[in-house]
Write an enzyme that holds these catalytic residues in place. Structure first.
Site, mmCIF file in Angstrom:
data_model
loop_
_atom_site.group_PDB
_atom_site.id
_atom_site.type_symbol
_atom_site.label_atom_id
_atom_site.label_comp_id
_atom_site.label_asym_id
_atom_site.label_seq_id
_atom_site.Cartn_x
_atom_site.Cartn_y
_atom_site.Cartn_z
ATOM 1 N N LYS A 13 -53.955 13.717 6.080
ATOM 2 C CA LYS A 13 -53.008 13.974 7.183
ATOM 3 C C LYS A 13 -53.167 15.376 7.765
ATOM 4 C CE LYS A 13 -49.160 14.545 4.016
ATOM 5 N NZ LYS A 13 -49.564 15.883 3.565
ATOM 6 N N ARG A 88 -40.534 15.465 3.043
ATOM 7 C CA ARG A 88 -41.142 14.785 1.903
ATOM 8 C C ARG A 88 -40.092 14.080 1.044
ATOM 9 N NH1 ARG A 88 -45.987 18.407 1.464
ATOM 10 N NH2 ARG A 88 -47.460 17.489 0.030
ATOM 11 N N ARG A 123 -62.229 18.365 -2.157
ATOM 12 C CA ARG A 123 -61.569 19.181 -1.137
ATOM 13 C C ARG A 123 -61.693 20.671 -1.469
ATOM 14 N NH1 ARG A 123 -55.737 17.452 0.982
ATOM 15 N NH2 ARG A 123 -54.910 18.152 -1.013
ATOM 16 N N ARG A 156 -58.077 24.174 -4.578
ATOM 17 C CA ARG A 156 -56.681 24.480 -4.848
ATOM 18 C C ARG A 156 -56.366 24.111 -6.289
ATOM 19 N NH1 ARG A 156 -53.584 21.545 0.036
ATOM 20 N NH2 ARG A 156 -52.237 21.002 -1.701
ATOM 21 N N ARG A 167 -49.009 14.541 -8.426
ATOM 22 C CA ARG A 167 -48.591 14.610 -7.018
ATOM 23 C C ARG A 167 -48.499 13.220 -6.411
ATOM 24 N NH1 ARG A 167 -52.738 18.349 -4.341
ATOM 25 N NH2 ARG A 167 -51.395 18.261 -2.527
HETATM 26 P P1 AMP Z 1 -49.435 20.263 0.740
HETATM 27 O O1 AMP Z 1 -50.382 21.340 1.111
HETATM 28 O O2 AMP Z 1 -48.691 19.697 1.920
HETATM 29 O O3 AMP Z 1 -50.082 19.183 -0.095
HETATM 30 O O4 AMP Z 1 -48.323 20.937 -0.189
HETATM 31 C C1 AMP Z 1 -48.645 21.559 -1.418
HETATM 32 C C2 AMP Z 1 -47.426 21.713 -2.294
HETATM 33 O O5 AMP Z 1 -46.439 22.507 -1.603
HETATM 34 C C3 AMP Z 1 -46.706 20.421 -2.649
HETATM 35 O O6 AMP Z 1 -47.290 19.757 -3.749
HETATM 36 C C4 AMP Z 1 -45.309 20.963 -2.968
HETATM 37 O O7 AMP Z 1 -45.279 21.610 -4.231
HETATM 38 C C5 AMP Z 1 -45.124 22.035 -1.908
HETATM 39 N N1 AMP Z 1 -44.553 21.455 -0.658
HETATM 40 C C6 AMP Z 1 -45.114 21.410 0.574
HETATM 41 N N2 AMP Z 1 -44.302 20.805 1.466
HETATM 42 C C7 AMP Z 1 -43.188 20.458 0.769
HETATM 43 C C8 AMP Z 1 -41.985 19.779 1.114
HETATM 44 N N3 AMP Z 1 -41.751 19.333 2.362
HETATM 45 N N4 AMP Z 1 -41.067 19.590 0.123
HETATM 46 C C9 AMP Z 1 -41.258 20.050 -1.128
HETATM 47 N N5 AMP Z 1 -42.376 20.661 -1.517
HETATM 48 C C10 AMP Z 1 -43.338 20.887 -0.594
#
Ligand code: AMP
Length: 210
Positions: A13, A88, A123, A156, A167
């Site tokens: 996404k 989320r 990634r 990461r 996750r």
């Molecule tokens: P992402 O890069 O979007 O995969 O986000 C990485 C991590 O950031 C996630 O696994 C969560 O720990 C935190 N995170 C990002 N967006 C949110 C959200 N909307 N709600 C809660 N945690 C978030």
């Protein structure tokens, strides 16, 4: 245009959000990137978020809702934006509704879990600017170096296999119910992730134009 990009971690996404952001000339707002930036800068919020993030858990709703509330008041959001990775959870979606923001479309990028696990292992992200790459699907021009800012590409911590499993479990439990939440609004469009990134992009752009 105001868009939400939904999808499991690793479904692509973020990559698709970047493409649509260029196409529509509106900013992508990634809560994950904002949190990683805060972490890098050693802010209080970053410190609070670190343990959740490293464990593959969600950062508490009030923290991310605060981030979004602040970010959406910036002038570059006036003509629209793409939310990548927010909401989320149902409480986050409800908070967005309470902000009185009219979302035009919710794009859900669907990819099976086993494909995700395989993809996420390849990634890489730029340690400096957060741009995202892939060892097979989106190679940088020079191995290990960001095309955009020449920063170093790293994996990461939360893209390690055990954390990815966690996750995905969190996604199915807490984020997937948003599909029903948004289906009721009639604005949800499902895009099946394709083998080739550009094929998914074509479907995503078509979904935005619909
Ligand atoms: P992402 O890069 O979007 O995969 O986000 C990485 C991590 O950031 C996630 O696994 C969560 O720990 C935190 N995170 C990002 N967006 C949110 C959200 N909307 N709600 C809660 N945690 C978030």
């Amino acid at each position: 245009m105001k868009l939400i990009f939904l999808g499991a971690p690793g479904a692509g996404k973020g990559t698709q959000a970047e493409k649509v952001s260029e196409y529509l000339n509106i900013p992508t707002i990634s809560t994950g990137n904002i949190i990683r930036e805060a972490l890098k800068n050693g802010t209080e919020m970053g410190k609070k978020a670190k343990s959740y993030m490293d464990a593959g858990a969600l950062v508490p709703d009030d923290v991310v809702i605060g981030i979004i509330q602040e970010r959406l008041t910036q002038p570059d959001c006036e003509n629209g934006f793409i939310l990548d990775g927010f909401p989320r959870t149902i409480p986050q979606a409800e908070a967005l509704d309470r902000m009185g923001i009219h979302i035009d479309r919710i794009i859900d990028i669907e990819v099976p879990d086993d494909t995700i696990a395989q993809r996420v292992s390849g990634r890489r992200v730029c340690a400096a600017c957060g741009s995202s790459y892939h060892l097979d699907y989106k190679k940088p021009q020079v191995e290990g170096v960001c095309d955009r800012c020449q920063g170093a590409l790293v994996q990461r911590k939360d893209d390690q296999p055990e954390t990815v499993k966690e996750r995905l479990a969190v996604y199915h439990e807490q984020t997937e119910p948003l599909k029903d939440y948004y289906a009721k609004s009639g604005k949800l469009v499902i895009v099946e992730g394709q083998e080739r990134v550009e094929d998914t992009t074509a479907l995503t752009i078509a979904a935005v134009k619909e």
